[in-house]
Design an enzyme around this catalytic site. Structure first.
Site, PDB file in Angstrom:
ATOM      1  N   GLY A  23       0.866  -1.061   0.036  1.00 56.78           N
ATOM      2  CA  GLY A  23      -0.018   0.241   0.101  1.00 56.78           C
ATOM      3  C   GLY A  23       0.904   1.193  -0.126  1.00 56.78           C
ATOM      4  N   ALA A  34      15.143  11.083  -1.177  1.00 57.80           N
ATOM      5  CA  ALA A  34      16.716  11.077  -0.373  1.00 57.80           C
ATOM      6  C   ALA A  34      17.600  10.118  -0.517  1.00 57.80           C
ATOM      7  CB  ALA A  34      16.082  10.890   1.097  1.00 57.80           C
ATOM      8  N   ARG A  84       1.328  -5.554  -5.521  1.00 59.07           N
ATOM      9  CA  ARG A  84       1.254  -6.518  -4.569  1.00 59.07           C
ATOM     10  C   ARG A  84       1.466  -7.831  -5.424  1.00 59.07           C
ATOM     11  NH1 ARG A  84      -0.636  -4.563   0.335  1.00 59.07           N
ATOM     12  NH2 ARG A  84      -2.071  -3.080   0.280  1.00 59.07           N
ATOM     13  N   ASP A 115       4.755  -4.231   6.228  1.00 61.09           N
ATOM     14  CA  ASP A 115       5.170  -5.296   7.051  1.00 61.09           C
ATOM     15  C   ASP A 115       5.368  -6.362   5.896  1.00 61.09           C
ATOM     16  OD1 ASP A 115       2.446  -5.537   6.426  1.00 61.09           O
ATOM     17  OD2 ASP A 115       2.075  -6.765   8.494  1.00 61.09           O
ATOM     18  N   THR A 138       4.425   2.958   6.423  1.00 62.64           N
ATOM     19  CA  THR A 138       3.050   2.543   6.371  1.00 62.64           C
ATOM     20  C   THR A 138       2.061   3.229   7.048  1.00 62.64           C
ATOM     21  OG1 THR A 138       1.411   0.741   6.942  1.00 62.64           O
ATOM     22  CG2 THR A 138       3.789   0.899   7.951  1.00 62.64           C
ATOM     23  N   ASP A 140      -0.056   2.728   8.717  1.00 64.12           N
ATOM     24  CA  ASP A 140      -0.619   1.833  10.278  1.00 64.12           C
ATOM     25  C   ASP A 140       0.146   2.012  11.258  1.00 64.12           C
ATOM     26  OD1 ASP A 140      -3.025   1.068   9.180  1.00 64.12           O
ATOM     27  OD2 ASP A 140      -2.110  -0.647   7.957  1.00 64.12           O
ATOM     28  N   ASP A 142       2.664  -0.136  12.344  1.00 60.91           N
ATOM     29  CA  ASP A 142       2.669  -1.046  13.105  1.00 60.91           C
ATOM     30  C   ASP A 142       3.588  -2.011  12.808  1.00 60.91           C
ATOM     31  OD1 ASP A 142       2.118  -1.897  10.402  1.00 60.91           O
ATOM     32  OD2 ASP A 142       0.438  -3.164  10.326  1.00 60.91           O
ATOM     33  N   ARG A 184      -6.754  -2.805   9.702  1.00 60.77           N
ATOM     34  CA  ARG A 184      -7.150  -4.068   9.734  1.00 60.77           C
ATOM     35  C   ARG A 184      -6.697  -5.104  11.223  1.00 60.77           C
ATOM     36  NH1 ARG A 184      -5.993  -7.761   6.552  1.00 60.77           N
ATOM     37  NH2 ARG A 184      -4.100  -6.702   5.586  1.00 60.77           N
TER      38      ARG A 184
END
Length: 333
Positions: A23, A34, A84, A115, A138, A140, A142, A184
């Site tokens: 994503g 950079a 993906r 991830d 990301t 998220d 996470d 999610r």
């Protein structure tokens, strides 16, 4: 400002590759910029790999110059495109990818993503011996091993801006609004957005709760005059329709809730200043790590420091911050 690590140069690279996968997140272009400019300043040639791991397997790579990354730091999305790739999840696919890199003379690969991307980068490094560095990118936030990730700050601020506008209508009509944000398996966006917006309740995957009980509590509070903002922040969760089901329970208790699903609006738009600086620091540090001989690591944040974190830890452990959840409970008692 993040403190950049001081690593002595011990490894020489002639050519590297850069890709973005999974994503998209605001700040990816700042990271690409950079990486390209830091590498070129060290006399390292750079190839931009199109469409993530799919483009890598297919050999879709283009030489990058300083001019090719001009005027992209403020743009959302990714200049290199993303995808993906199911084929890369197989040993055969990763073998094809490694061969494509070697055929092009690319000695090291830098992967920008979440991830799934970083897990794939770890497997490629382990199986092929290729030098690989990852950048956590990301919305998220996470990724285990890093306090921050590129894109998270922008996503949070985008959601806050939307909810601040929704609140006007919620208060005017004395009505509950269920605002669904991305997440999610992780509630980091929902938690920070909910705290910042003074939400009446925050629902996150880490702490599942019975919807009938939640709806009863919300309706009872409203009838007793204890409702405040009218905003309920809901992380989307792994099962589709969570927010709609909660709305259904609330209707059974006499409420007339409205649903607002922010969806992919959180992924787009111009990155915040924080994400631009974070991406720039991580990109420059990744080139530093390559020259210092690091591989199979990602550039991570620990407080205001940038550190190398093993990519293998990403799949082995999950990121969780109970302090934020404790703050949520404290502010809603």
């Amino acid at each position: 400002m993040y403190k950049l690590p001081d690593r002595s140069s011990g490894t020489s690279f002639d050519t590297i590759g850069i890709l973005t996968s999974g994503g998209d997140a605001p700040g990816m272009n700042a990271a690409i910029r950079a990486l390209v400019r830091a590498a070129l300043n060290q006399k390292i040639k750079v190839y931009g790999i199109q469409r993530g791991f799919a483009g890598l397997i297919g050999g879709d790579m283009r030489r990058m110059s300083s001019a090719s990354v001009s005027n992209i730091i403020q743009r959302g999305g990714t200049l290199l495109k993303s995808n993906r790739c199911e084929a890369f999840k197989t040993v055969e696919g990763r073998h094809q990818a490694a061969e494509a890199l070697r055929k092009k003379g690319i000695q090291a690969l830098i992967c920008i993503g979440g991830d799934g991307t970083l897990t794939g980068a770890h497997l490629l490094a382990r199986e092929s011996g290729m030098t690989v560095i990852g950048l956590p990118c990301t919305i998220d936030n996470d990724i285990y091993g890093s306090d921050d990730s590129i894109g998270f700050d922008t996503a949070v601020n985008t959601a806050i801006d939307a909810i601040d506008r929704i609140r006007d209508t919620a208060l005017s009509h004395e009505r509950l609004f269920l605002v669904e944000v991305m997440g999610r398996k992780s509630g980091f966006i929902a938690t920070q957005v909910g705290i910042a917006c003074g939400a009446e309740m925050i629902l996150i995957p880490e702490y599942p709760r019975a919807l009938d009980s939640i709806s009863h509590t919300l309706a009872s509070n409203r009838k007793a005059g204890r409702g405040s903002s009218g905003i309920i922040v809901v992380a989307e969760g792994t099962e589709p329709g969570l927010t709609e089901r909660l709305a259904g329970y609330l209707r059974q208790h006499g409420e007339e809730p409205r649903i607002c699903i922010l969806g992919h609006i959180q992924r787009g738009g111009s990155p915040t200043g924080h994400d631009r600086v974070l991406a720039s620091c991580m990109g420059a540090t990744a080139i530093n790590y390559l020259q210092a001989g690091y591989t199979d690591v990602m550039v991570a944040t620990l407080g205001r420091e940038l550190i190398p974190a093993p990519l293998g830890d990403i799949t082995a452990r999950r990121k969780h911050d109970p302090r934020l959840s404790e703050l949520v409970m404290l502010l809603h008692k």
